[in-house]
Enzyme design. Structure first.
Site: not given
Ligand code: GUN
Length: 285
Positions: A52, A96, A119
Protein backbone atom coordinates in the site's frame (compact mmCIF):
# COMPACT_ATOMS: atom_id res chain seq x y z
CA UNK A 1 -11.43 -21.39 -23.27
CA UNK A 2 -12.08 -18.34 -21.13
CA UNK A 3 -10.63 -14.90 -21.69
CA UNK A 4 -8.26 -14.09 -18.83
CA UNK A 5 -9.17 -10.91 -16.93
CA UNK A 6 -5.88 -9.08 -16.37
CA UNK A 7 -6.14 -7.41 -12.95
CA UNK A 8 -2.67 -5.95 -13.26
CA UNK A 9 -3.53 -4.16 -16.49
CA UNK A 10 -6.89 -2.84 -15.23
CA UNK A 11 -5.34 -1.71 -11.93
CA UNK A 12 -2.48 0.01 -13.80
CA UNK A 13 -5.07 2.06 -15.68
CA UNK A 14 -6.85 3.09 -12.46
CA UNK A 15 -3.52 3.93 -10.79
CA UNK A 16 -2.40 6.03 -13.75
CA UNK A 17 -5.67 7.97 -13.61
CA UNK A 18 -5.27 8.51 -9.84
CA UNK A 19 -1.66 9.66 -10.35
CA UNK A 20 -2.74 12.21 -12.94
CA UNK A 21 -5.59 13.53 -10.78
CA UNK A 22 -3.28 13.64 -7.75
CA UNK A 23 -0.92 15.86 -9.70
CA UNK A 24 -3.81 18.16 -10.59
CA UNK A 25 -4.88 18.32 -6.94
CA UNK A 26 -1.31 19.10 -5.85
CA UNK A 27 -1.29 22.00 -8.31
CA UNK A 28 -4.20 23.37 -6.26
CA UNK A 29 -2.10 23.06 -3.10
CA UNK A 30 -3.46 19.79 -1.70
CA UNK A 31 -1.38 16.62 -1.43
CA UNK A 32 -3.52 13.56 -0.60
CA UNK A 33 -2.29 11.88 2.61
CA UNK A 34 -2.91 8.36 3.90
CA UNK A 35 -2.06 7.03 7.38
CA UNK A 36 -1.65 3.26 7.57
CA UNK A 37 -1.83 1.72 11.02
CA UNK A 38 -0.44 -1.77 11.64
CA UNK A 39 -0.46 -3.46 15.03
CA UNK A 40 1.69 -6.50 15.80
CA UNK A 41 3.78 -8.55 13.40
CA UNK A 42 1.40 -10.54 11.20
CA UNK A 43 3.58 -11.34 8.15
CA UNK A 44 0.73 -11.13 5.61
CA UNK A 45 -0.34 -7.73 7.00
CA UNK A 46 3.26 -6.51 6.74
CA UNK A 47 3.32 -7.39 3.02
CA UNK A 48 -0.07 -5.72 2.40
CA UNK A 49 1.02 -2.55 4.22
CA UNK A 50 4.32 -2.38 2.33
CA UNK A 51 2.45 -2.75 -0.95
CA UNK A 52 0.00 0.00 0.00
CA UNK A 53 2.84 2.39 0.87
CA UNK A 54 4.66 1.62 -2.38
CA UNK A 55 1.50 2.19 -4.42
CA UNK A 56 0.93 5.55 -2.69
CA UNK A 57 4.47 6.66 -3.49
CA UNK A 58 4.07 5.65 -7.15
CA UNK A 59 0.85 7.69 -7.42
CA UNK A 60 2.35 10.77 -5.70
CA UNK A 61 0.22 10.27 -2.58
CA UNK A 62 1.82 11.00 0.79
CA UNK A 63 1.66 8.05 3.17
CA UNK A 64 2.91 7.41 6.66
CA UNK A 65 3.03 4.20 8.63
CA UNK A 66 2.19 3.81 12.29
CA UNK A 67 3.58 0.42 13.32
CA UNK A 68 2.52 -0.37 16.87
CA UNK A 69 3.68 -3.29 19.02
CA UNK A 70 1.44 -6.32 19.51
CA UNK A 71 0.78 -5.40 23.14
CA UNK A 72 -0.73 -2.00 22.26
CA UNK A 73 -3.84 -1.30 24.35
CA UNK A 74 -7.25 -0.39 22.97
CA UNK A 75 -6.92 3.06 24.53
CA UNK A 76 -3.53 3.71 22.90
CA UNK A 77 -4.90 2.70 19.53
CA UNK A 78 -8.02 4.85 19.91
CA UNK A 79 -5.81 7.79 20.95
CA UNK A 80 -3.78 7.41 17.77
CA UNK A 81 -6.94 7.35 15.64
CA UNK A 82 -8.12 10.47 17.44
CA UNK A 83 -4.85 12.27 16.61
CA UNK A 84 -5.02 11.17 12.97
CA UNK A 85 -8.67 12.27 12.74
CA UNK A 86 -7.59 15.78 13.74
CA UNK A 87 -4.62 16.11 11.39
CA UNK A 88 -5.51 18.16 8.31
CA UNK A 89 -2.84 16.71 6.04
CA UNK A 90 -4.09 13.17 6.67
CA UNK A 91 -7.17 12.53 4.51
CA UNK A 92 -7.41 8.76 4.81
CA UNK A 93 -6.90 6.37 7.72
CA UNK A 94 -6.52 2.63 7.26
CA UNK A 95 -6.13 0.23 10.16
CA UNK A 96 -4.78 -3.02 8.76
CA UNK A 97 -6.88 -6.01 9.67
CA UNK A 98 -6.67 -8.39 11.49
CA UNK A 99 -5.72 -6.73 14.77
CA UNK A 100 -4.09 -8.84 17.49
CA UNK A 101 -6.47 -10.71 19.82
CA UNK A 102 -7.76 -8.55 22.65
CA UNK A 103 -8.26 -5.45 20.53
CA UNK A 104 -11.80 -4.54 19.54
CA UNK A 105 -11.60 -4.00 15.80
CA UNK A 106 -15.19 -2.80 15.43
CA UNK A 107 -14.66 -0.07 18.05
CA UNK A 108 -11.48 1.05 16.27
CA UNK A 109 -13.27 1.29 12.92
CA UNK A 110 -16.10 3.29 14.49
CA UNK A 111 -13.55 5.73 15.91
CA UNK A 112 -12.26 6.65 12.45
CA UNK A 113 -13.79 9.85 11.10
CA UNK A 114 -16.20 8.58 8.37
CA UNK A 115 -14.78 11.24 6.01
CA UNK A 116 -11.36 9.58 6.39
CA UNK A 117 -12.59 5.98 6.28
CA UNK A 118 -10.99 5.00 2.96
CA UNK A 119 -11.76 1.30 3.56
CA UNK A 120 -15.50 2.17 3.80
CA UNK A 121 -15.82 -0.06 6.87
CA UNK A 122 -17.45 2.52 9.21
CA UNK A 123 -21.19 2.02 9.85
CA UNK A 124 -21.89 5.45 8.34
CA UNK A 125 -20.24 4.48 5.05
CA UNK A 126 -21.79 1.00 5.12
CA UNK A 127 -25.18 2.72 5.41
CA UNK A 128 -24.31 4.99 2.48
CA UNK A 129 -23.44 1.92 0.41
CA UNK A 130 -26.84 0.41 1.24
CA UNK A 131 -28.47 3.62 0.00
CA UNK A 132 -26.35 3.70 -3.15
CA UNK A 133 -25.05 7.15 -2.20
CA UNK A 134 -21.41 6.36 -1.75
CA UNK A 135 -18.54 8.63 -0.95
CA UNK A 136 -16.14 5.72 -0.67
CA UNK A 137 -16.58 2.41 -2.38
CA UNK A 138 -15.34 -0.62 -0.44
CA UNK A 139 -12.00 -1.40 -2.13
CA UNK A 140 -12.27 -5.09 -3.02
CA UNK A 141 -15.91 -5.11 -4.23
CA UNK A 142 -15.30 -1.87 -6.16
CA UNK A 143 -12.27 -3.50 -7.79
CA UNK A 144 -14.40 -6.50 -8.76
CA UNK A 145 -16.96 -4.23 -10.44
CA UNK A 146 -14.15 -2.60 -12.45
CA UNK A 147 -12.92 -6.04 -13.53
CA UNK A 148 -16.40 -7.13 -14.62
CA UNK A 149 -16.85 -3.89 -16.56
CA UNK A 150 -13.46 -4.42 -18.25
CA UNK A 151 -14.90 -7.54 -19.94
CA UNK A 152 -17.61 -5.51 -21.64
CA UNK A 153 -20.29 -7.77 -20.09
CA UNK A 154 -23.23 -5.65 -18.90
CA UNK A 155 -24.23 -6.49 -15.30
CA UNK A 156 -27.76 -5.14 -15.83
CA UNK A 157 -30.33 -7.94 -15.67
CA UNK A 158 -27.73 -10.71 -15.21
CA UNK A 159 -27.92 -13.50 -12.65
CA UNK A 160 -25.14 -12.66 -10.20
CA UNK A 161 -24.10 -15.11 -7.50
CA UNK A 162 -21.80 -14.08 -4.64
CA UNK A 163 -20.36 -16.85 -2.48
CA UNK A 164 -19.51 -15.51 0.98
CA UNK A 165 -21.27 -12.99 3.22
CA UNK A 166 -18.43 -11.18 4.99
CA UNK A 167 -18.80 -7.52 5.93
CA UNK A 168 -15.69 -6.66 3.92
CA UNK A 169 -16.45 -8.46 0.66
CA UNK A 170 -19.63 -10.57 0.34
CA UNK A 171 -22.24 -8.14 1.66
CA UNK A 172 -20.97 -4.94 -0.05
CA UNK A 173 -20.26 -6.96 -3.22
CA UNK A 174 -23.91 -8.00 -3.38
CA UNK A 175 -24.97 -4.40 -2.87
CA UNK A 176 -22.74 -3.01 -5.64
CA UNK A 177 -23.98 -5.66 -8.09
CA UNK A 178 -27.53 -4.75 -7.12
CA UNK A 179 -26.82 -1.08 -7.79
CA UNK A 180 -25.62 -2.14 -11.26
CA UNK A 181 -29.07 -3.76 -11.71
CA UNK A 182 -27.89 -7.35 -11.40
CA UNK A 183 -30.22 -10.01 -9.94
CA UNK A 184 -28.19 -11.03 -6.91
CA UNK A 185 -28.06 -14.21 -4.85
CA UNK A 186 -25.74 -14.48 -1.84
CA UNK A 187 -24.61 -18.01 -0.92
CA UNK A 188 -22.92 -19.00 2.33
CA UNK A 189 -22.02 -22.00 4.48
CA UNK A 190 -25.68 -22.90 5.16
CA UNK A 191 -26.83 -22.60 1.55
CA UNK A 192 -28.53 -25.66 0.13
CA UNK A 193 -27.92 -26.63 -3.51
CA UNK A 194 -24.88 -24.36 -3.66
CA UNK A 195 -23.53 -25.99 -6.83
CA UNK A 196 -26.84 -25.64 -8.65
CA UNK A 197 -27.19 -21.96 -7.70
CA UNK A 198 -23.63 -21.20 -8.78
CA UNK A 199 -24.28 -22.94 -12.10
CA UNK A 200 -27.15 -20.52 -12.77
CA UNK A 201 -24.80 -17.51 -12.50
CA UNK A 202 -23.92 -15.34 -15.46
CA UNK A 203 -21.54 -13.60 -13.07
CA UNK A 204 -20.02 -15.68 -10.26
CA UNK A 205 -17.99 -14.00 -7.51
CA UNK A 206 -16.32 -16.27 -4.98
CA UNK A 207 -15.14 -14.81 -1.66
CA UNK A 208 -14.97 -17.88 0.54
CA UNK A 209 -11.31 -18.28 1.43
CA UNK A 210 -11.08 -22.01 0.67
CA UNK A 211 -8.87 -23.56 -1.98
CA UNK A 212 -10.62 -25.78 -4.59
CA UNK A 213 -14.07 -24.57 -3.43
CA UNK A 214 -15.54 -23.75 -6.85
CA UNK A 215 -15.24 -26.71 -9.19
CA UNK A 216 -15.79 -26.79 -12.95
CA UNK A 217 -19.27 -28.33 -12.67
CA UNK A 218 -20.43 -25.25 -10.70
CA UNK A 219 -19.70 -22.87 -13.57
CA UNK A 220 -22.22 -21.93 -16.26
CA UNK A 221 -20.75 -22.06 -19.77
CA UNK A 222 -19.64 -18.55 -20.77
CA UNK A 223 -19.96 -17.09 -17.26
CA UNK A 224 -17.79 -14.31 -15.83
CA UNK A 225 -15.91 -15.90 -12.91
CA UNK A 226 -14.26 -13.62 -10.37
CA UNK A 227 -12.07 -15.22 -7.72
CA UNK A 228 -11.55 -13.07 -4.61
CA UNK A 229 -9.95 -15.96 -2.67
CA UNK A 230 -6.35 -15.72 -1.56
CA UNK A 231 -5.38 -19.12 -0.18
CA UNK A 232 -2.50 -21.57 0.00
CA UNK A 233 -2.98 -25.05 -1.44
CA UNK A 234 -1.53 -28.32 -0.03
CA UNK A 235 1.86 -27.45 -1.56
CA UNK A 236 1.90 -23.95 -0.08
CA UNK A 237 1.20 -22.39 -3.48
CA UNK A 238 -0.93 -19.23 -3.64
CA UNK A 239 -4.37 -19.99 -5.10
CA UNK A 240 -7.93 -18.70 -5.13
CA UNK A 241 -11.25 -20.40 -4.31
CA UNK A 242 -11.80 -21.50 -7.89
CA UNK A 243 -10.34 -24.70 -9.30
CA UNK A 244 -8.89 -22.78 -12.21
CA UNK A 245 -7.97 -25.73 -14.46
CA UNK A 246 -11.60 -26.95 -14.35
CA UNK A 247 -13.38 -23.59 -14.50
CA UNK A 248 -11.28 -21.97 -17.20
CA UNK A 249 -12.42 -24.22 -20.10
CA UNK A 250 -16.09 -23.59 -19.14
CA UNK A 251 -16.13 -19.86 -18.27
CA UNK A 252 -16.30 -16.97 -20.72
CA UNK A 253 -14.04 -14.75 -18.62
CA UNK A 254 -12.02 -15.60 -15.51
CA UNK A 255 -9.61 -13.91 -13.11
CA UNK A 256 -6.31 -15.60 -12.25
CA UNK A 257 -4.90 -15.75 -8.71
CA UNK A 258 -2.53 -14.00 -8.31
CA UNK A 259 -2.96 -11.16 -10.79
CA UNK A 260 -6.75 -10.82 -10.72
CA UNK A 261 -8.63 -9.12 -7.90
CA UNK A 262 -5.55 -8.55 -5.68
CA UNK A 263 -4.02 -5.66 -7.63
CA UNK A 264 -7.41 -3.92 -7.86
CA UNK A 265 -7.89 -3.53 -4.11
CA UNK A 266 -4.91 -1.20 -3.72
CA UNK A 267 -5.86 0.79 -6.83
CA UNK A 268 -9.30 1.47 -5.32
CA UNK A 269 -7.69 2.47 -1.99
CA UNK A 270 -5.66 5.12 -3.84
CA UNK A 271 -8.82 6.33 -5.56
CA UNK A 272 -10.60 6.63 -2.20
CA UNK A 273 -7.67 8.55 -0.69
CA UNK A 274 -7.79 11.01 -3.57
CA UNK A 275 -11.57 11.38 -3.14
CA UNK A 276 -11.11 11.97 0.61
CA UNK A 277 -8.51 14.70 -0.02
CA UNK A 278 -10.81 16.45 -2.50
CA UNK A 279 -13.85 16.30 -0.23
CA UNK A 280 -12.02 17.55 2.84
CA UNK A 281 -10.77 20.52 0.82
CA UNK A 282 -14.10 21.11 -0.94
CA UNK A 283 -12.52 20.47 -4.33
CA UNK A 284 -15.13 18.13 -5.83
CA UNK A 285 -15.82 14.44 -5.31
N1 GUN B 1 -6.84 -6.81 5.64
C1 GUN B 1 -7.05 -7.50 4.50
N2 GUN B 1 -7.65 -6.72 3.58
C2 GUN B 1 -7.82 -5.51 4.14
C3 GUN B 1 -8.37 -4.27 3.68
O1 GUN B 1 -8.86 -4.13 2.55
N3 GUN B 1 -8.34 -3.25 4.57
C4 GUN B 1 -7.84 -3.39 5.84
N4 GUN B 1 -7.88 -2.32 6.63
N5 GUN B 1 -7.33 -4.50 6.29
C5 GUN B 1 -7.31 -5.56 5.43
Amino acid sequence: MAVLIDGKAVSAKVKAQVAQETEELKAKGVCPGLAVVIVGDDPASRIYVNNKKKACAAAGIYSEEHALPGDTTQEELLDLIDTLNKREEIHGILVQSPLPKGLDEAAVVEKIDPQKDVDAFHAYNVGKIMQGKYTFLPCTPAGVIELIKSTGVDICGKQCVVIGRSDIVGKPMAMLLLHENGTVTVCHSRTKNLGEICKSADILVSAVGKAHFVTGDMVKPGAVVIDVGMNRDENGKLCGDVEFSEAEPVAGYITPVPGGVGPMTIAMLLKNTLTAARLQNRLGS
